[in-house]
Design an enzyme around this catalytic site. Structure first.
Site, PDB file in Angstrom:
ATOM      1  N   THR A 135       0.819  -1.207   0.000  1.00 23.02           N
ATOM      2  CA  THR A 135       0.000   0.000   0.000  1.00 23.02           C
ATOM      3  C   THR A 135       0.859   1.266   0.000  1.00 23.02           C
ATOM      4  O   THR A 135       2.002   1.251   0.478  1.00 23.02           O
ATOM      5  CB  THR A 135      -0.893   0.000   1.265  1.00 23.02           C
ATOM      6  OG1 THR A 135      -1.540   1.254   1.397  1.00 23.02           O
ATOM      7  CG2 THR A 135      -0.087  -0.237   2.539  1.00 23.02           C
ATOM      8  N   ASP A 136       0.265   2.370  -0.463  1.00 23.62           N
ATOM      9  CA  ASP A 136       0.968   3.659  -0.394  1.00 23.62           C
ATOM     10  C   ASP A 136       1.021   4.186   1.043  1.00 23.62           C
ATOM     11  O   ASP A 136       1.778   5.112   1.347  1.00 23.62           O
ATOM     12  CB  ASP A 136       0.304   4.687  -1.330  1.00 23.62           C
ATOM     13  CG  ASP A 136      -1.162   4.964  -1.007  1.00 23.62           C
ATOM     14  OD1 ASP A 136      -1.734   4.297  -0.114  1.00 23.62           O
ATOM     15  OD2 ASP A 136      -1.754   5.848  -1.669  1.00 23.62           O
ATOM     16  N   GLU A 137       0.219   3.580   1.943  1.00 23.24           N
ATOM     17  CA  GLU A 137       0.171   4.104   3.318  1.00 23.24           C
ATOM     18  C   GLU A 137       1.489   3.912   4.066  1.00 23.24           C
ATOM     19  O   GLU A 137       1.711   4.533   5.099  1.00 23.24           O
ATOM     20  CB  GLU A 137      -0.981   3.458   4.097  1.00 23.24           C
ATOM     21  CG  GLU A 137      -2.324   3.753   3.467  1.00 23.24           C
ATOM     22  CD  GLU A 137      -3.512   3.510   4.380  1.00 23.24           C
ATOM     23  OE1 GLU A 137      -3.313   3.287   5.587  1.00 23.24           O
ATOM     24  OE2 GLU A 137      -4.642   3.565   3.878  1.00 23.24           O
ATOM     25  N   TYR A 160      -2.204  -0.602  10.917  1.00 18.19           N
ATOM     26  CA  TYR A 160      -2.300  -1.248   9.603  1.00 18.19           C
ATOM     27  C   TYR A 160      -1.081  -0.932   8.753  1.00 18.19           C
ATOM     28  O   TYR A 160      -0.394  -1.832   8.248  1.00 18.19           O
ATOM     29  CB  TYR A 160      -3.586  -0.798   8.872  1.00 18.19           C
ATOM     30  CG  TYR A 160      -3.548  -1.103   7.380  1.00 18.19           C
ATOM     31  CD1 TYR A 160      -3.599  -2.424   6.923  1.00 18.19           C
ATOM     32  CD2 TYR A 160      -3.435  -0.081   6.434  1.00 18.19           C
ATOM     33  CE1 TYR A 160      -3.537  -2.713   5.557  1.00 18.19           C
ATOM     34  CE2 TYR A 160      -3.377  -0.360   5.072  1.00 18.19           C
ATOM     35  CZ  TYR A 160      -3.436  -1.683   4.639  1.00 18.19           C
ATOM     36  OH  TYR A 160      -3.363  -1.964   3.296  1.00 18.19           O
ATOM     37  N   LYS A 164       2.005  -3.332   7.324  1.00 20.06           N
ATOM     38  CA  LYS A 164       2.324  -3.505   5.892  1.00 20.06           C
ATOM     39  C   LYS A 164       3.780  -3.085   5.631  1.00 20.06           C
ATOM     40  O   LYS A 164       4.492  -3.730   4.860  1.00 20.06           O
ATOM     41  CB  LYS A 164       1.361  -2.690   5.013  1.00 20.06           C
ATOM     42  CG  LYS A 164      -0.071  -3.170   5.006  1.00 20.06           C
ATOM     43  CD  LYS A 164      -0.277  -4.556   4.404  1.00 20.06           C
ATOM     44  CE  LYS A 164      -0.086  -4.601   2.909  1.00 20.06           C
ATOM     45  NZ  LYS A 164      -0.481  -5.950   2.358  1.00 20.06           N
TER      46      LYS A 164
HETATM   47  P1  NAD Z   1      -9.751  -7.483   1.838  1.00 14.54           P
HETATM   48  O1  NAD Z   1      -9.797  -7.187   3.284  1.00 14.54           O
HETATM   49  O2  NAD Z   1     -10.940  -7.212   0.992  1.00 14.54           O
HETATM   50  O3  NAD Z   1      -9.372  -9.023   1.611  1.00 14.54           O
HETATM   51  C1  NAD Z   1      -8.389  -9.675   2.362  1.00 14.54           C
HETATM   52  C2  NAD Z   1      -8.495 -11.179   2.094  1.00 14.54           C
HETATM   53  O4  NAD Z   1      -7.448 -11.851   2.816  1.00 14.54           O
HETATM   54  C3  NAD Z   1      -9.815 -11.794   2.563  1.00 14.54           C
HETATM   55  O5  NAD Z   1     -10.318 -12.666   1.589  1.00 14.54           O
HETATM   56  C4  NAD Z   1      -9.421 -12.554   3.825  1.00 14.54           C
HETATM   57  O6  NAD Z   1     -10.242 -13.685   4.089  1.00 14.54           O
HETATM   58  C5  NAD Z   1      -7.997 -12.970   3.489  1.00 14.54           C
HETATM   59  N1  NAD Z   1      -7.190 -13.219   4.696  1.00 14.54           N
HETATM   60  C6  NAD Z   1      -7.070 -12.423   5.786  1.00 14.54           C
HETATM   61  N2  NAD Z   1      -6.264 -13.003   6.690  1.00 14.54           N
HETATM   62  C7  NAD Z   1      -5.827 -14.163   6.144  1.00 14.54           C
HETATM   63  C8  NAD Z   1      -4.952 -15.196   6.595  1.00 14.54           C
HETATM   64  N3  NAD Z   1      -4.361 -15.135   7.781  1.00 14.54           N
HETATM   65  N4  NAD Z   1      -4.705 -16.235   5.776  1.00 14.54           N
HETATM   66  C9  NAD Z   1      -5.317 -16.315   4.550  1.00 14.54           C
HETATM   67  N5  NAD Z   1      -6.178 -15.375   4.095  1.00 14.54           N
HETATM   68  C10 NAD Z   1      -6.424 -14.317   4.880  1.00 14.54           C
HETATM   69  O7  NAD Z   1      -8.480  -6.715   1.280  1.00 14.54           O
HETATM   70  P2  NAD Z   1      -8.272  -5.938  -0.109  1.00 14.54           P
HETATM   71  O8  NAD Z   1      -8.818  -4.580   0.009  1.00 14.54           O
HETATM   72  O9  NAD Z   1      -8.684  -6.817  -1.204  1.00 14.54           O
HETATM   73  O10 NAD Z   1      -6.679  -5.809  -0.104  1.00 14.54           O
HETATM   74  C11 NAD Z   1      -5.859  -6.858  -0.596  1.00 14.54           C
HETATM   75  C12 NAD Z   1      -4.400  -6.488  -0.414  1.00 14.54           C
HETATM   76  O11 NAD Z   1      -4.132  -5.288  -1.127  1.00 14.54           O
HETATM   77  C13 NAD Z   1      -3.996  -6.223   1.027  1.00 14.54           C
HETATM   78  O12 NAD Z   1      -2.710  -6.771   1.213  1.00 14.54           O
HETATM   79  C14 NAD Z   1      -3.968  -4.712   1.136  1.00 14.54           C
HETATM   80  O13 NAD Z   1      -3.032  -4.299   2.099  1.00 14.54           O
HETATM   81  C15 NAD Z   1      -3.546  -4.329  -0.256  1.00 14.54           C
HETATM   82  N6  NAD Z   1      -4.001  -3.011  -0.733  1.00 14.54           N
HETATM   83  C16 NAD Z   1      -5.332  -2.689  -0.668  1.00 14.54           C
HETATM   84  C17 NAD Z   1      -5.756  -1.468  -1.186  1.00 14.54           C
HETATM   85  C18 NAD Z   1      -7.218  -1.062  -1.160  1.00 14.54           C
HETATM   86  O14 NAD Z   1      -7.528   0.069  -1.479  1.00 14.54           O
HETATM   87  N7  NAD Z   1      -8.134  -1.946  -0.803  1.00 14.54           N
HETATM   88  C19 NAD Z   1      -4.817  -0.580  -1.731  1.00 14.54           C
HETATM   89  C20 NAD Z   1      -3.469  -0.938  -1.755  1.00 14.54           C
HETATM   90  C21 NAD Z   1      -3.079  -2.175  -1.271  1.00 14.54           C
HETATM   91  O1  DAU Z   2      -4.221   3.896   0.354  1.00 22.97           O
HETATM   92  C1  DAU Z   2      -4.417   2.516   0.234  1.00 22.97           C
HETATM   93  C2  DAU Z   2      -5.294   2.029   1.371  1.00 22.97           C
HETATM   94  O2  DAU Z   2      -6.609   2.485   1.089  1.00 22.97           O
HETATM   95  C3  DAU Z   2      -5.259   0.524   1.537  1.00 22.97           C
HETATM   96  O3  DAU Z   2      -3.973   0.118   1.884  1.00 22.97           O
HETATM   97  C4  DAU Z   2      -6.263   0.080   2.613  1.00 22.97           C
HETATM   98  O4  DAU Z   2      -6.297  -1.339   2.675  1.00 22.97           O
HETATM   99  C5  DAU Z   2      -7.634   0.598   2.221  1.00 22.97           C
HETATM  100  O5  DAU Z   2      -8.575   0.264   3.221  1.00 22.97           O
HETATM  101  C6  DAU Z   2      -7.599   2.110   2.022  1.00 22.97           C
HETATM  102  O6  DAU Z   2      -7.355   2.776   3.279  1.00 22.97           O
HETATM  103  P1  DAU Z   2      -8.168   4.099   3.706  1.00 22.97           P
HETATM  104  O7  DAU Z   2      -8.131   4.232   5.162  1.00 22.97           O
HETATM  105  O8  DAU Z   2      -7.729   5.251   2.879  1.00 22.97           O
HETATM  106  O9  DAU Z   2      -9.644   3.662   3.176  1.00 22.97           O
HETATM  107  P2  DAU Z   2     -11.097   3.862   3.801  1.00 22.97           P
HETATM  108  O10 DAU Z   2     -12.065   3.464   2.744  1.00 22.97           O
HETATM  109  O11 DAU Z   2     -11.237   3.241   5.141  1.00 22.97           O
HETATM  110  O12 DAU Z   2     -11.186   5.434   3.992  1.00 22.97           O
HETATM  111  C7  DAU Z   2     -10.992   6.309   2.902  1.00 22.97           C
HETATM  112  C8  DAU Z   2     -11.105   7.726   3.441  1.00 22.97           C
HETATM  113  O13 DAU Z   2     -12.469   7.966   3.834  1.00 22.97           O
HETATM  114  C9  DAU Z   2     -10.269   7.972   4.681  1.00 22.97           C
HETATM  115  O14 DAU Z   2      -9.762   9.307   4.636  1.00 22.97           O
HETATM  116  C10 DAU Z   2     -11.243   7.837   5.832  1.00 22.97           C
HETATM  117  C11 DAU Z   2     -12.552   8.319   5.219  1.00 22.97           C
HETATM  118  N1  DAU Z   2     -13.787   7.705   5.736  1.00 22.97           N
HETATM  119  C12 DAU Z   2     -13.865   6.343   5.770  1.00 22.97           C
HETATM  120  C13 DAU Z   2     -14.998   5.719   6.228  1.00 22.97           C
HETATM  121  C14 DAU Z   2     -15.077   4.202   6.293  1.00 22.97           C
HETATM  122  C15 DAU Z   2     -14.850   8.499   6.133  1.00 22.97           C
HETATM  123  O15 DAU Z   2     -14.790   9.739   6.072  1.00 22.97           O
HETATM  124  N2  DAU Z   2     -15.984   7.873   6.574  1.00 22.97           N
HETATM  125  C16 DAU Z   2     -16.108   6.520   6.659  1.00 22.97           C
HETATM  126  O16 DAU Z   2     -17.163   6.011   7.120  1.00 22.97           O
END
Ligand code: NAD
Ligand code: DAU
Length: 355
Positions: A135-137, A160, A164
């Site tokens: 992630t970019d975080e 989180y 990562k």
């Molecule tokens: P998600 O939470 O939707 O899915 C996570 C999956 O991992 C689920 O299917 C869960 O059952 C599985 N899992 C969790 N713990 C596990 C374990 N111990 N063993 C096996 N499986 C397990 O997540 P996502 O949003 O699809 O993100 C996927 C990946 O991409 C993550 O590594 C996250 O850090 C990264 N990422 C997400 C975003 C985003 O915006 N969602 C952005 C950048 C990077």
């Molecule tokens: O930047 C990449 C990341 O983006 C991933 O690594 C994470 O897995 C993914 O969950 C996401 O993280 P964020 O914290 O940015 O996503 P989230 O959807 O939780 O929140 C996006 C923005 O919206 C953040 O500034 C918080 C805000 N927010 C979120 C929720 C759930 C609200 O204002 N209200 C809400 O109810």
């Protein structure tokens, strides 16, 4: 080149979109999806493709070394695309332990399995790849200007992002120490089909659809760089196939928006598709400013020059196109949303696994 790829976390949001993309575009790849099925893992996300002959689902935990060792041997895995993680920042604030276990220990366990299976068997690095999806975080929070590049120092600020960042360091260490053929991608915020409705966009979509309050944290001015999930998945395939070993690639949407802008756009799209609220008001009237997230990072913005220059990847979808597809998908798949909200998606497989 044909591959046997272990996708971890393939039942989650991005993982499921990735498995679908591989099934469509890489039909000579064998796919093994290893997922623990936590609350975020949903078998319904892949139900319609689960009978495909090149696809196998295994329920299991990435912290289970014996299971991983067996799987690598049995399936002759040559490629890992590692999505499995605890992914929600808010949950990491209230309960960080599972983030440390899965994101750090789980990644370490997977690295050990790959190392044993590949290096101890004398496989050449041309024959295998370990792509860690990050992630970019990990880079921390930006002020009003500037971008994250691959050289930006790590400065994670939530449990989180710290977990990562820790896993990124471990992955890189296995390259430098053992020569494990790794790649890392650091991506910005994804949106699209199958995202769990705890994240901003599906949460607001679901509440807006039902005429419920839309809880915006703080002043709504926090900025994220939004990327349509299919673009992210295509970038990952590009990095697996063409990325330089040991390198990190930033992936972003060239699409900075603050949260209020995102929620307002969603409200307008829902008004257009569903009509105004029964009260005759626009959905923007549902926006409610609530207590801010602890340690809320103010701004993320990705410089995605490297992946463009080296691998020729840029996003295909504009934010408006991606959001239109997303809103349409959620409105066409309200049964999926209902089953996630009422928990019946878990009952669906609980019987199978004796949960
Ligand atoms: P998600 O939470 O939707 O899915 C996570 C999956 O991992 C689920 O299917 C869960 O059952 C599985 N899992 C969790 N713990 C596990 C374990 N111990 N063993 C096996 N499986 C397990 O997540 P996502 O949003 O699809 O993100 C996927 C990946 O991409 C993550 O590594 C996250 O850090 C990264 N990422 C997400 C975003 C985003 O915006 N969602 C952005 C950048 C990077
Ligand atoms: O930047 C990449 C990341 O983006 C991933 O690594 C994470 O897995 C993914 O969950 C996401 O993280 P964020 O914290 O940015 O996503 P989230 O959807 O939780 O929140 C996006 C923005 O919206 C953040 O500034 C918080 C805000 N927010 C979120 C929720 C759930 C609200 O204002 N209200 C809400 O109810």
């Amino acid at each position: 080149m044909a591959k046997t790829v272990l996708v971890t976390g393939g039942c989650g949001f991005i993982g499921a979109n990735f498995v679908r993309l591989l099934l469509e575009t890489r039909q000579d790849w064998q796919i093994v999806n290893l997922d623990k099925l936590t609350y975020a893992g949903n078998l319904l996300n892949l139900e319609d493709v689960s009978k495909n002959l090149t696809y196998r689902f295994v329920r299991g935990d990435i912290c289970d070394q014996a299971l991983l060792d067996d799987l690598f041997q049995e399936e002759q895995i040559d490629t890992v695309v590692h999505f499995a993680a605890e992914s929600h920042v808010d949950r990491s604030i209230t309960g960080p332990a599972e983030f440390i276990r899965t994101n750090i220990t789980g990644t370490f366990t997977l690295l050990e399995a790959a190392k044993k299976s590949w290096l101890d068997n004398g496989l050449h690095s041309d024959q295998c790849r370990f792509l860690h999806v990050s992630t970019d975080e990990v880079y921390g929070s930006l002020g009003e200007t500037g971008y994250f590049t691959e050289h930006t120092p790590y400065d994670p600020r939530s449990p989180y992002s710290a977990s990562k960042a820790s896993s990124d360091h471990l992955v890189r260490a296995y390259f430098h120490t053992y020569g494990l053929p790794i790649l890392i991608t650091n991506c910005s915020n994804n949106y699209g089909p199958y995202q769990f409705p705890e994240k901003l966009i599906p949460l607001m979509l679901n509440n807006g659809r039902q005429g419920k309050d839309l809880p915006v944290y703080g002043d709504g001015g926090n900025v994220r760089d939004w990327l349509y999930v299919q673009d992210h998945c295509e970038a990952i395939v590009r990095v697996v196939e063409q990325g330089r070993l040991g390198e990190s690639y930033n992936i972003g949407g060239h699409n900075e928006k603050n949260n209020l802008q995102v929620v307002e756009l969603l409200c307008d799209m829902l008004d257009e598709q569903l009509g105004l609220l029964p009260s005759g008001k626009e959905r923007r009237s549902l926006i409610t400013f609530v207590k801010d997230r602890l340690g809320h990072d103010r701004r993320y913005a990705i410089d995605a020059e490297k992946i463009d220059q080296e691998l020729g990847w840029t996003p295909k979808y504009t934010f408006e196109q991606g959001m239109k597809k997303t809103v349409t998908w959620y409105l066409d798949n309200q049964a999926w949303m209902e089953s996630v909200i009422d928990g019946s998606y878990q009952k669906y497989y609980a019987k199978m696994y004796g949960d």
